[in-house]
Design an enzyme around this catalytic site. Structure first.
Site, PDB file in Angstrom:
ATOM      1  N   SER A   1     -59.590  -2.944  -3.822  1.00 37.87           N
ATOM      2  CA  SER A   1     -60.624  -1.937  -3.994  1.00 37.87           C
ATOM      3  C   SER A   1     -61.444  -2.245  -5.243  1.00 37.87           C
ATOM      4  CB  SER A   1     -59.979  -0.555  -4.053  1.00 37.87           C
ATOM      5  OG  SER A   1     -60.907   0.449  -3.784  1.00 37.87           O
TER       6      SER A   1
ATOM      7  N   HIS B   1     -58.455   2.574   4.212  1.00 35.75           N
ATOM      8  CA  HIS B   1     -58.582   1.912   2.920  1.00 35.75           C
ATOM      9  C   HIS B   1     -57.269   1.286   2.453  1.00 35.75           C
ATOM     10  CE1 HIS B   1     -60.672   0.869  -0.661  1.00 35.75           C
ATOM     11  NE2 HIS B   1     -59.964   1.640  -1.449  1.00 35.75           N
TER      12      HIS B   1
END
Length: 727
Positions: free
Chosen positions: A586, A701
């Site tokens: 991320s 995610h």
């Protein structure tokens, strides 16, 4: 008890922080906030195609041409990695770890003296929500009563449901809003569930898929912030309009009760309750940026705002006191200076009657090497989770007779401590203790009496014999000392030949602390590798200043810190560039992309997980606009010019020898757009540069929607690392 969420809860739901907080092999975190932002070029948050970029078609998530490219890259990379005999062994070892039935069932206090648990194993891939009497759990029983089986639900409805948490109506908490994600996306469907009957309520509340903030006002009323009409979202793709939805109403019958600004990151209306679940007051929160919140209180005499800085956050309502944390230093109207990172408190309703004379008191003021990592409430106490020199401490706070007192709980020293569930019917709480070589232990503490009992200890998942943990300090380019942890064999020869994996995050005030990972231990440490965690700036290990040192145009210090740790490992002959690999996800994926392009000479392996890489367009993709408070604005002359200098997608150069990176992302990631990883990999392809690429079609995610996918992804990553660093 706050029905709204704190900055850290928002972080988990609406930011980059889930993936970066821990290596993917250790994560088991779920989120509640979601969005309806579509992942196609029709999304108003995706800018018009830039004809100068021939790879922009890869931003069309489900586009035929884009998916054909993904399919080809997956087939090529999987064929290479799965052909290695180590892959099958890594996958089997990892699956055994994540599906182990002798794990500690993570307990959550529930009403009526019960404990709840969300559980996954090989027979419950999507998981079950289950419950037992607290006294039975404390006594070691394993006789759980299943409340909801998500595998059975998915099979019955033909959906790839991933459980994203529940919100139950206080004080009884028998009616719950269940968040269900299709494939692991942030976007969820919300459905009302009756815990007593173990069934979804016929004709009950049911909200279609969306990124939405939903709060119980009462048994027959919800406050819902979502995309009510197409395009009615902020540039970040989040809601800014809240409506009250009554039982039995359709969405088009809901009545608007709050509207933020379309330019906000997000906005919503919610309620504050006390620890017993009793209603206190309505509030509305506008979040202009990721780190700011503008709160309005709805009193009998109208709307009231308090003269607090936008970077303060209400974390608890305790014995009539509003408890806030301060990100920045603040001077009150009476001239009192409150240090950044402090916890302050004041009588809420007295302040609402006379906001001009608001004068808080300090509950806790951290020193330069401390930070408050979490806060919670039992029936009669407030509890703080504090980090001091990257080790944990839990403080019990009492407010009696107008005075505040703090008492530390006697928990293991030199350990990572984290708050588990806190009981609002007693003063009991669960606390977790962990370390690199110490499996997680669960403690039961009583915040009233100060007693601590060691309940359970997790089994060892790898052979830690002969391993050691050390903390070292590297010196960054500007002279700042950067701490890092090193885990390796005690008899390691300092000859530069140790395969070493370096991990970091460096953003959003997220603190990384020592934690036990069966995956890292089994797939890396057991095989002779060393593991390093760098506490670089951008994180929250030493409070807000540590984070703010790397904000926006100052971000290069974060990358300098990481490089300084690498150079220290090489200087001390722990490893060498030939044997040094790096990993991050991320925001940490951005870190990896920057390190790939800035210092390709330092690494031989780079694992880039669900990354940001195009820093000139990140704000146009999905939730990207919400992170401009962290990274800066690409459309600002100064900030945009700086972002261009660090953007990995814009800094690959011909004629440079780069290590072969491994990009990992997910088609269903509706937070960090998979187009980042796709375009970077495609650019390397166009330049004739080597790379590996794996895009999971599910997973959101976290890049994995269930335990089997988690095992596969980890097996792929550590097979790649072994090829690059051990062979």
């Amino acid at each position: 008890m706050l029905s709204s969420f704190s900055r850290r809860a928002l972080t988990a739901a609406a930011s980059l922080l889930i993936l970066g907080a821990l290596p993917l092999s250790t994560q088991a975190q779920m989120t509640n906030i979601t969005t309806t932002a579509k992942q196609t070029p029709t999304n108003p948050n995706i800018a018009k195609a830039d004809v100068a970029d021939p790879r922009q078609y890869l931003e069309e998530v489900e586009g035929e041409k884009a998916l054909a490219w993904v399919k080809a890259q997956n087939e090529r990379s999987l064929a290479h990695l799965t052909a290695d005999p180590r892959f099958a062994q890594n996958q089997a070892d990892m699956l055994k770890i994540v599906e182990a039935t002798d794990r500690i069932p993570s307990p959550s206090f529930s009403k009526g003296g019960h404990v709840d648990n969300f559980w996954q194993d090989k027979d419950h891939v999507r998981g079950i929500w289950r419950r037992m009497k607290k006294v039975m759990y404390l006594g070691g029983s394993n006789s759980w009563d299943t409340i909801l089986d998500f595998d059975a639900l998915a099979k019955a409805e033909g959906k790839n449901w991933v459980y994203k948490g529940a919100s139950c109506l206080p004080p009884e908490e028998t009616r719950c809003l269940i968040n269900l994600s299709n494939g692991g996306k942030d976007a969820v469907t919300v459905r009302e569930f009756d815990v007593k009957t173990k069934t979804f309520v016929e004709g009950g509340f049911s909200l279609p898929e969306g990124k939405q903030v939903v709060t119980w006002k009462d048994a027959d009323t919800l406050y819902v912030a979502r995309e009510w009409t197409p395009g009615e979202v902020t540039p970040s793709g989040y809601a800014f309009v809240t409506k009250a939805l009554k039982r039995g109403q359709t969405l088009d019958q809901a009545v608007e009760i709050h509207r933020g600004d379309k330019s906000d990151m997000m906005a919503y209306r919610t309620v504050i309750r006390d620890v017993a679940g009793r209603y206190v007051i309505d509030i509305a929160e506008r979040r202009p940026t990721f780190f700011e919140v503008d709160t309005t209180y709805y009193t009998d005499k109208g709307e009231v705002k308090l003269p607090l800085p936008l970077t303060s956050e209400m974390n608890a309502y305790y014995k009539g006191q509003a408890v806030f944390s301060l990100k920045d230093s603040w001077t009150s109207a009476k001239g009192t200076v409150f240090k950044e990172g402090s916890v302050i408190a004041f009588d809420l309703f007295a302040a609402l009657k006379d906001p001009k004379n608001l004068e808080p008191v300090v509950v806790f003021a951290p020193n330069d090497h401390q930070s408050v990592q979490g806060m919670g409430q039992t029936k009669n106490r407030l509890v703080l989770q504090v980090l001091s020199n990257v080790t944990g401490q839990v403080m019990v706070v009492n407010y009696e007779g107008g005075k505040w007192s703090l008492t530390p709980l006697r928990l293991p020293e030199n350990s990572t401590l984290s708050l588990g569930s806190l009981d609002d019917e007693t003063d009991e709480l669960f606390v977790w203790s962990s370390g690199y070589l110490q499996p997680s232990s669960l403690y039961l503490a009583d915040a009233g009496w100060g007693t601590v009992t060691n309940l359970k200890a997790s089994p060892q998942r790898f052979n830690a014999e002969g391993l050691k943990v050390e903390q070292h300090w590297a010196t960054s380019k500007d002279g700042t000392k950067i701490p890092y942890f090193l885990v390796m064999k005690k008899d390691t020869k300092l000859d530069g030949n140790t395969p070493t994996l370096l991990y970091a995050y460096g953003g959003f005030e997220v603190s990384l602390t020592p934690s036990y990972s069966g995956g890292i231990g089994k797939l890396w440490l057991e095989k002779g590798g060393a593991y390093v965690l760098a506490n670089i700036r951008g994180g929250g290990e030493f409070g807000p200043k540590w984070h703010e040192a790397g904000l926006k145009t100052h971000r290069q210090v974060i990358y300098d810190d990481f490089q300084a740790v690498a150079e220290d490992l090489i200087r001390t002959k722990v490893t060498s560039p030939r044997r040094l690999g790096i990993m991050g996800g991320s925001n940490g994926g951005l870190l990896m992309g920057v390190q790939l392009t800035q210092r390709p000479d330092l690494w031989n392996a780079v694992v880039v997980q669900v990354p940001l890489l195009d820093m000139m367009r990140f704000h146009t993709l999905l939730a990207g606009a919400s992170w401009q408070g962290e990274y800066g604005r690409p459309d600002d002359a100064t900030e945009g010019a700086f972002l261009k200098t660090i953007s990995p997608y814009h800094n690959l150069k011909a004629g440079v020898k780069y290590p072969e990176p491994f990009f990992v992302t997910s088609t269903k990631d509706d937070r960090v757009h998979p187009g980042h990883a796709r375009k970077m990999a495609a650019l390397m392809e166009d330049m004739g540069l080597p790379f590996l690429y794996y895009e999971n079609t599910d997973g959101g995610h976290s890049a994995a929607a269930n335990l089997k996918e988690t095992a596969k992804r980890n097996a792929l990553e550590y097979t790649y690392l072994a090829q690059k660093l051990m062979d």
